[in-house]
Every structure is written in C-alpha cells, then in structure tokens.
Motif scaffolding. Structure first.
Motif, PDB file in Angstrom:
ATOM      1  N   THR A  16      -4.120  -5.923  -4.068  1.00  0.00           N
ATOM      2  CA  THR A  16      -2.658  -6.001  -4.144  1.00  0.00           C
ATOM      3  C   THR A  16      -2.174  -5.724  -5.559  1.00  0.00           C
ATOM      4  OG1 THR A  16      -2.668  -7.642  -2.365  1.00  0.00           O
ATOM      5  CG2 THR A  16      -0.670  -7.475  -3.690  1.00  0.00           C
ATOM      6  N   TYR A  17      -2.852  -6.282  -6.528  1.00  0.00           N
ATOM      7  CA  TYR A  17      -2.485  -6.027  -7.923  1.00  0.00           C
ATOM      8  C   TYR A  17      -2.630  -4.543  -8.254  1.00  0.00           C
ATOM      9  CZ  TYR A  17      -2.562  -6.280 -13.009  1.00  0.00           C
ATOM     10  OH  TYR A  17      -2.301  -6.089 -14.335  1.00  0.00           O
ATOM     11  N   ARG A  18      -3.666  -3.919  -7.731  1.00  0.00           N
ATOM     12  CA  ARG A  18      -3.859  -2.484  -7.959  1.00  0.00           C
ATOM     13  C   ARG A  18      -2.732  -1.680  -7.314  1.00  0.00           C
ATOM     14  NH1 ARG A  18      -6.242   1.382  -4.766  1.00  0.00           N
ATOM     15  NH2 ARG A  18      -7.047   3.234  -5.855  1.00  0.00           N
ATOM     16  N   ASN A  19      -2.332  -2.053  -6.103  1.00  0.00           N
ATOM     17  CA  ASN A  19      -1.231  -1.339  -5.444  1.00  0.00           C
ATOM     18  C   ASN A  19       0.075  -1.478  -6.218  1.00  0.00           C
ATOM     19  OD1 ASN A  19      -2.915  -0.509  -3.374  1.00  0.00           O
ATOM     20  ND2 ASN A  19      -2.359  -2.203  -2.023  1.00  0.00           N
ATOM     21  N   ILE A  20       0.332  -2.671  -6.724  1.00  0.00           N
ATOM     22  CA  ILE A  20       1.567  -2.893  -7.475  1.00  0.00           C
ATOM     23  C   ILE A  20       1.573  -2.074  -8.757  1.00  0.00           C
ATOM     24  CG2 ILE A  20       2.908  -4.636  -8.717  1.00  0.00           C
ATOM     25  CD1 ILE A  20       2.009  -6.656  -6.653  1.00  0.00           C
ATOM     26  N   ARG A  21       0.438  -1.997  -9.415  1.00  0.00           N
ATOM     27  CA  ARG A  21       0.353  -1.187 -10.631  1.00  0.00           C
ATOM     28  C   ARG A  21       0.578   0.289 -10.330  1.00  0.00           C
ATOM     29  NH1 ARG A  21       0.992  -3.392 -15.327  1.00  0.00           N
ATOM     30  NH2 ARG A  21      -0.240  -1.702 -16.239  1.00  0.00           N
ATOM     31  N   LEU A  22       0.026   0.769  -9.221  1.00  0.00           N
ATOM     32  CA  LEU A  22       0.224   2.166  -8.859  1.00  0.00           C
ATOM     33  C   LEU A  22       1.676   2.454  -8.503  1.00  0.00           C
ATOM     34  CD1 LEU A  22      -2.974   2.839  -6.695  1.00  0.00           C
ATOM     35  CD2 LEU A  22      -2.511   3.637  -9.024  1.00  0.00           C
ATOM     36  N   VAL A  23       2.310   1.522  -7.792  1.00  0.00           N
ATOM     37  CA  VAL A  23       3.712   1.718  -7.416  1.00  0.00           C
ATOM     38  C   VAL A  23       4.598   1.732  -8.648  1.00  0.00           C
ATOM     39  CG1 VAL A  23       5.656   0.640  -6.224  1.00  0.00           C
ATOM     40  CG2 VAL A  23       3.452   0.804  -5.095  1.00  0.00           C
ATOM     41  N   SER A  24       4.317   0.873  -9.610  1.00  0.00           N
ATOM     42  CA  SER A  24       5.147   0.811 -10.817  1.00  0.00           C
ATOM     43  C   SER A  24       5.034   2.077 -11.649  1.00  0.00           C
ATOM     44  CB  SER A  24       4.745  -0.402 -11.659  1.00  0.00           C
ATOM     45  OG  SER A  24       3.410  -0.261 -12.126  1.00  0.00           O
ATOM     46  N   HIS A  25       3.919   2.778 -11.557  1.00  0.00           N
ATOM     47  CA  HIS A  25       3.748   3.995 -12.344  1.00  0.00           C
ATOM     48  C   HIS A  25       4.439   5.202 -11.721  1.00  0.00           C
ATOM     49  CE1 HIS A  25       1.215   2.502 -15.518  1.00  0.00           C
ATOM     50  NE2 HIS A  25       0.357   1.979 -14.651  1.00  0.00           N
ATOM     51  N   ILE A  26       4.578   5.219 -10.407  1.00  0.00           N
ATOM     52  CA  ILE A  26       5.172   6.389  -9.766  1.00  0.00           C
ATOM     53  C   ILE A  26       6.674   6.237  -9.554  1.00  0.00           C
ATOM     54  CG2 ILE A  26       3.017   6.911  -8.592  1.00  0.00           C
ATOM     55  CD1 ILE A  26       4.170   5.788  -6.045  1.00  0.00           C
ATOM     56  N   ARG A  27       7.219   5.075  -9.860  1.00  0.00           N
ATOM     57  CA  ARG A  27       8.659   4.887  -9.714  1.00  0.00           C
ATOM     58  C   ARG A  27       9.408   5.629 -10.817  1.00  0.00           C
ATOM     59  NH1 ARG A  27      10.752   3.086  -4.892  1.00  0.00           N
ATOM     60  NH2 ARG A  27       9.277   1.630  -3.975  1.00  0.00           N
ATOM     61  N   GLN A  28      10.640   5.980 -10.523  1.00  0.00           N
ATOM     62  CA  GLN A  28      11.460   6.647 -11.517  1.00  0.00           C
ATOM     63  C   GLN A  28      11.935   5.640 -12.552  1.00  0.00           C
ATOM     64  OE1 GLN A  28      14.597   8.631  -9.451  1.00  0.00           O
ATOM     65  NE2 GLN A  28      13.230  10.082  -8.424  1.00  0.00           N
ATOM     66  N   GLN A  29      12.458   6.162 -13.639  1.00  0.00           N
ATOM     67  CA  GLN A  29      12.843   5.321 -14.763  1.00  0.00           C
ATOM     68  C   GLN A  29      13.929   4.307 -14.430  1.00  0.00           C
ATOM     69  OE1 GLN A  29      11.211   5.360 -17.562  1.00  0.00           O
ATOM     70  NE2 GLN A  29      12.432   3.727 -18.485  1.00  0.00           N
TER      71      GLN A  29
ATOM     72  N   SER B 234       0.832  -1.201   0.000  1.00  0.00           N
ATOM     73  CA  SER B 234       0.000   0.000   0.000  1.00  0.00           C
ATOM     74  C   SER B 234       0.870   1.257   0.000  1.00  0.00           C
ATOM     75  CB  SER B 234      -0.923   0.001   1.219  1.00  0.00           C
ATOM     76  OG  SER B 234      -1.673   1.199   1.282  1.00  0.00           O
ATOM     77  N   GLN B 235       0.343   2.342  -0.564  1.00  0.00           N
ATOM     78  CA  GLN B 235       1.047   3.619  -0.561  1.00  0.00           C
ATOM     79  C   GLN B 235       0.880   4.366   0.755  1.00  0.00           C
ATOM     80  OE1 GLN B 235       0.177   6.025  -3.981  1.00  0.00           O
ATOM     81  NE2 GLN B 235       0.111   4.289  -5.374  1.00  0.00           N
TER      82      GLN B 235
ATOM     83  N   ARG C 233       0.790   0.344   5.736  1.00  0.00           N
ATOM     84  CA  ARG C 233       2.014  -0.468   5.692  1.00  0.00           C
ATOM     85  C   ARG C 233       2.476  -0.868   7.085  1.00  0.00           C
ATOM     86  NH1 ARG C 233       3.706   3.317   1.754  1.00  0.00           N
ATOM     87  NH2 ARG C 233       5.057   4.312   3.308  1.00  0.00           N
ATOM     88  N   GLN C 234       2.140  -0.087   8.093  1.00  0.00           N
ATOM     89  CA  GLN C 234       2.505  -0.453   9.460  1.00  0.00           C
ATOM     90  C   GLN C 234       1.774  -1.704   9.939  1.00  0.00           C
ATOM     91  OE1 GLN C 234       1.765   3.017  11.850  1.00  0.00           O
ATOM     92  NE2 GLN C 234       3.545   4.136  11.063  1.00  0.00           N
ATOM     93  N   LEU C 235       0.661  -2.054   9.282  1.00  0.00           N
ATOM     94  CA  LEU C 235      -0.054  -3.280   9.644  1.00  0.00           C
ATOM     95  C   LEU C 235       0.715  -4.529   9.235  1.00  0.00           C
ATOM     96  CD1 LEU C 235      -3.690  -2.243   8.627  1.00  0.00           C
ATOM     97  CD2 LEU C 235      -2.669  -2.220  10.910  1.00  0.00           C
TER      98      LEU C 235
END
Length: 242
Positions: free
Chosen positions: A96-109, A16-17, A22-24
């Motif tokens: 979880t799949y949605r969180n992973i997709r969101l994380v992959s989009h905001i990461r730098q190149q 999660s973002q 994430r503390q859970l």
C-alpha cells in the motif's frame, strides 16, 4: 486479526494503479469475502471441540489428544494466530505504501498538496496499525515459542507453575485482543478528516448544532419603509377644482 488482514488487503486494492485490482475493493466483493473468515475459523475450531476438555488438577481447558495437541501447538496456534496475520499485515502495508508513492509521483502539480496530505494520513495510520499489531502479537509469539520448547515438560509442572503459565497465557491473549479495537483509535488520532466526520455525526445525532438566527435589521427597515409610504399617502390632500 482476520478482518484486519482483510482491511489491509482492501487498502492495497483501492490504491492500486490497475483497474482490475481496484475492482476488488467494492461492496459486491466484500459480500462474498465476508463469510470466509467465519467458515474458516469454524472448520478450524471443530477439532478443538472434539479434542479439548477441562484437565485436572486446575481444570483448565487443554488438549486430550496428543497428536492434535502437537498439531495445535506447533502449527495452528503459531501460524494462524501469530505468523500469518503479521506477514499479511506487513506485506500489504508495504504494498500500500508503494502504491501511494507511485500515485503521488504521477499526479499533476495542482494535486500534489492534496495527495501529500492524504498520503501522510494513510501512511501514518498504516504504520501505526502495523506496529501496534506487531507489539500486541509479540508477547503471544514469545509465549507460544516457550510453550513449544517446554512441551515435553508440561506434565511435570507443579500446581503453582501451571497456574503461572495459565496466567501468562491469558495475559498474552488479552494483549492480542487489543488489535480488535485498535483501528478506531488509530484512525481517530491519525486522521483529522476522520475526527471531523465523527464530530459531524455526533452533533447531528445529539442535536448539538448551532441554531441560526435570522437577522431582523432588514425586516425592520422594510417595515419602516412601508409605514413611511403609507403615512405619506395619508397626508396628501386632494385638489378640488371649482
């Protein structure tokens, strides 16, 4: 199934973002949540101890109270053992799949390749485990629907029919039990990093590591150099002046 649902919740929390969510996903929280399935299922199974017994003529364990039989067949068995775990697995799997997709989009190149590999492994493991859970619990769900539909006719069955129903019941329970051992094999087949970790610990535990041999070339050269120096020093003649 309870711990599979908890693992699905943990995967959703750790990806999660939100920092609060994430503390859970921590050991301290797991220590508090770990006893909950034991307490819950102990409370659920207490009535089974009171209202279940060996029923003739084949002496199988069955309900002795009509009211609790309807509660167990219509609610406890289909909801707690089939429907609720499937809903939790599918729900947290999609989140979880949605969180992973969101994380992959905001990461730098520069991190896109590493996150893409990790995303593929997580997605593969998540989807495989969800599909396997659905496949394993689907026969049990079909049997429960059949048992509910033929509940009034269960007392009119012959000995052979009761034996066949009992056999199908045990087969569906055995198929459902595959979920308890599926996670390890799914991770082993879907994650190269997990396989490397297993190999590393197996080699370390079985002492199968390769022995490193120190090269002796430098030692030989050093010994030759020292020997040559000592020989040269031994051949020098002192000059005596008269």
């Amino acid at each position: 199934m309870s711990f599979l649902c908890l693992s699905a919740f943990d995967r959703w929390a750790c990806t999660s973002q939100s920092a609060r969510i994430r503390q859970l996903s921590s050991i301290s929280v797991a220590r508090y949540i770990f006893p909950i399935p034991f307490i819950l299922w102990s409370l659920v199974n207490i009535p089974f101890l009171l209202y279940s017994d060996l029923v003739p003529p084949i002496f199988t364990c069955f309900f002795t109270n009509d009211l609790f039989m309807r509660i167990g067949v219509l609610f406890l068995s289909p909801v707690l053992t089939v429907l609720l775990p499937l809903i939790v697995l599918i729900l947290f799997g999609l989140l979880t799949y949605r969180n992973i997709r969101l994380v992959s989009h905001i990461r730098q190149q520069p991190n896109q390749t590493r996150m893409s590999t990790w995303e593929q492994q997580m997605t593969r493991m998540m989807l495989t485990q969800t599909l396997l859970s659905i496949f394993c619990t689907l026969p049990r769900a079909i049997y429960i629907v059949y048992a509910i539909a033929t509940l009034d006719e269960s007392t009119k069955r012959t000995f052979d029919e009761m034996s066949i129903v009992a056999l199908v019941d045990q087969l569906t329970v055995s198929i459902t039990s595959i979920n308890f051992a599926s996670s390890f094999y799914i991770f082993l087949l879907a994650s190269p990093r997990f396989r490397q970790t297993i190999q590393m610990y197996l080699k370390r535990g079985l002492h199968l590591g390769q022995n490193q041999v120190t090269p002796t070339k430098n030692i030989a050269l050093t010994a030759t150099t020292h020997t040559g120096r000592q020989t040269a020093r031994g051949t020098i003649q002192p000059i005596v002046q008269s």
